[in-house]
Design a protein around this motif. Sequence first.
Motif, PDB file in Angstrom:
ATOM      1  N   PHE A  13      46.155  38.207  70.496  1.00 20.27           N
ATOM      2  CA  PHE A  13      46.539  36.998  71.233  1.00 20.27           C
ATOM      3  C   PHE A  13      45.569  35.854  70.916  1.00 20.27           C
ATOM      4  N   SER A  29      53.522  32.746  70.557  1.00 21.35           N
ATOM      5  CA  SER A  29      52.841  34.032  70.345  1.00 21.35           C
ATOM      6  C   SER A  29      52.289  34.574  71.669  1.00 21.35           C
ATOM      7  N   GLN A  30      51.086  34.158  72.028  1.00 19.28           N
ATOM      8  CA  GLN A  30      50.472  34.665  73.270  1.00 19.28           C
ATOM      9  C   GLN A  30      51.386  34.372  74.463  1.00 19.28           C
ATOM     10  N   GLY A  31      51.502  35.350  75.381  1.00 18.81           N
ATOM     11  CA  GLY A  31      52.435  35.198  76.494  1.00 18.81           C
ATOM     12  C   GLY A  31      51.842  34.378  77.629  1.00 18.81           C
ATOM     13  N   TYR A 118      50.521  47.709  75.419  1.00 13.62           N
ATOM     14  CA  TYR A 118      49.687  46.548  75.719  1.00 13.62           C
ATOM     15  C   TYR A 118      48.249  46.864  75.306  1.00 13.62           C
ATOM     16  N   ASN A 167      56.106  45.179  77.842  1.00 18.28           N
ATOM     17  CA  ASN A 167      55.578  44.263  76.831  1.00 18.28           C
ATOM     18  C   ASN A 167      54.985  45.107  75.714  1.00 18.28           C
ATOM     19  N   TYR A 198      55.524  42.388  84.953  1.00 19.66           N
ATOM     20  CA  TYR A 198      56.781  41.620  84.825  1.00 19.66           C
ATOM     21  C   TYR A 198      57.831  42.089  85.828  1.00 19.66           C
ATOM     22  N   LYS A 229      51.786  35.989  85.872  1.00 21.57           N
ATOM     23  CA  LYS A 229      53.172  36.008  85.393  1.00 21.57           C
ATOM     24  C   LYS A 229      54.098  35.433  86.446  1.00 21.57           C
ATOM     25  N   PHE A 314      59.768  37.843  76.828  1.00 24.86           N
ATOM     26  CA  PHE A 314      59.689  37.996  75.372  1.00 24.86           C
ATOM     27  C   PHE A 314      61.048  38.338  74.769  1.00 24.86           C
ATOM     28  N   ARG A 359      57.528  39.362  67.945  1.00 22.88           N
ATOM     29  CA  ARG A 359      57.788  38.999  69.349  1.00 22.88           C
ATOM     30  C   ARG A 359      57.634  37.499  69.539  1.00 22.88           C
TER      31      ARG A 359
HETATM   32  N1  GLN Z   1      49.687  39.431  78.024  1.00 20.67           N
HETATM   33  C1  GLN Z   1      49.767  38.308  77.146  1.00 20.67           C
HETATM   34  C2  GLN Z   1      50.701  38.650  76.003  1.00 20.67           C
HETATM   35  O1  GLN Z   1      51.210  39.729  75.932  1.00 20.67           O
HETATM   36  C3  GLN Z   1      48.428  37.920  76.590  1.00 20.67           C
HETATM   37  C4  GLN Z   1      47.259  38.231  77.415  1.00 20.67           C
HETATM   38  C5  GLN Z   1      45.985  37.945  76.662  1.00 20.67           C
HETATM   39  O2  GLN Z   1      45.914  36.991  75.921  1.00 20.67           O
HETATM   40  N2  GLN Z   1      45.045  38.791  76.851  1.00 20.67           N
HETATM   41  O3  GLN Z   1      50.925  37.836  75.168  1.00 20.67           O
END
Ligand code: GLN
Length: 379
Positions: A13, A29-31, A118, A167, A198, A229, A314, A359
């Motif tokens: 990320f 990219s990063q969520g 994750y 995720n 989520y 989130k 995502f 993703r």
């Molecule tokens: N959970 C977020 C993702 O999946 C990123 C979290 C982080 O940057 N540590 O993109």
Amino acid sequence: MQSKLPNLGVSIFSQMTGLANQYQALNLSQGFPEFDAPTLLKERLAHYSQSGFNQYAPSSGVPALQQQIAELVERKYGLAVNAEHSVTVTSGATEALYVAIQALVSPEDEVIVFDPAYDSYKPAIELAGGKTVHIALTAPDYKVDWQQVAEAITDKTKAIIINTPHNPSTKTLKQADIESLKVLLEQHDLYLISDEVYEHICFDGQAHLSALRDESLFARSFVVSSFGKTFHCTGWKMGYCVAPAALMTEFRKIHQYVNFSSFTPAQLAIADAMAEQPEHIDELSAFYQQKRDLLIEALAPSRFKILPSEGTYFLLLDYSDISELDDMAFCEYLVKDEGVAAIPLSVFYNQAPNDKVIRLCFAKEDSTLIAAAEKLCQL
Ligand code: GLN
Ligand code: PMP
């Protein structure tokens, strides 16, 4: 100094957001949401920080927030949990996961994790001296084979980590999965860490199957969630863990020496938002479903194969008709040459399959989603 995590580099990320900034790419990219947290939440944060609420919160959390979390659990999942003894506020879900893993795992213990996983689970398991046992789920359906899970259990297995909605695959566990999981946990006397960050983003009318829906499952579970989130405030790093009192006692012994307590004004602000605007949570799935559908429609003319997104924010794209590059190289090309940052799936595996899948995060303004899709449709 000898590294305790010799095989670990900078998280994907940080890498991809760094590249997105460097190349001024659209960052899918990063969520994290591109839009802001609700106004009430920001106003209350300012209010509490300007009204003298700037000292340590109680280690387990501000009672008003513990109470709101317990009420949410009862309202959504029908389980009465004790706010004082079973709910702990943490600095993000990441802290809750880390602490739960440290509380559970002793040297040599094995923990079953589903890849793509994750990225924070494995380092936490290893720092506790445990061993991660990987079970790979693959495109396009990422289904769990519970027979394979049964075969992976040994007398050293201590826990299983699940993540639903998941995720990065976006998949949700179904009732049959929960039944199979429950049988294995009970047969082998295992614990469950259920990452449900989520939980409020489930699509197409599905109900989220929380471990908190089932009293006997909850009896052996640490259930983790994230306000980042739910309230579009990932930068606040606020989350929580819900667990039976006996498990929570062990969790708190560690939490108090990881960071003792979490940001006081944020806890008070979130408690107010939960009490005064419960519709924010109830409307979250519909809010994100509209964004998912917009992105899918905008990508329809592209050469990507779009995988179904069941939850999270995502969307997975199979690019096998577009490029022979591996997914890391493809994402580097996308960010540098095409101006769109995405996340490769292979980084979430111990042994990556040859799936050509990336993703995209659709927690973005509609205009950003459309602009990104236009670029991707050129490929
Ligand atoms: N959970 C977020 C993702 O999946 C990123 C979290 C982080 O940057 N540590 O993109
Ligand atoms: N678990 C999963 C599956 C996640 O996607 C994330 C964040 N993206 C976390 C845990 C961590 O949440 P937090 O930001 O609240 O620490």
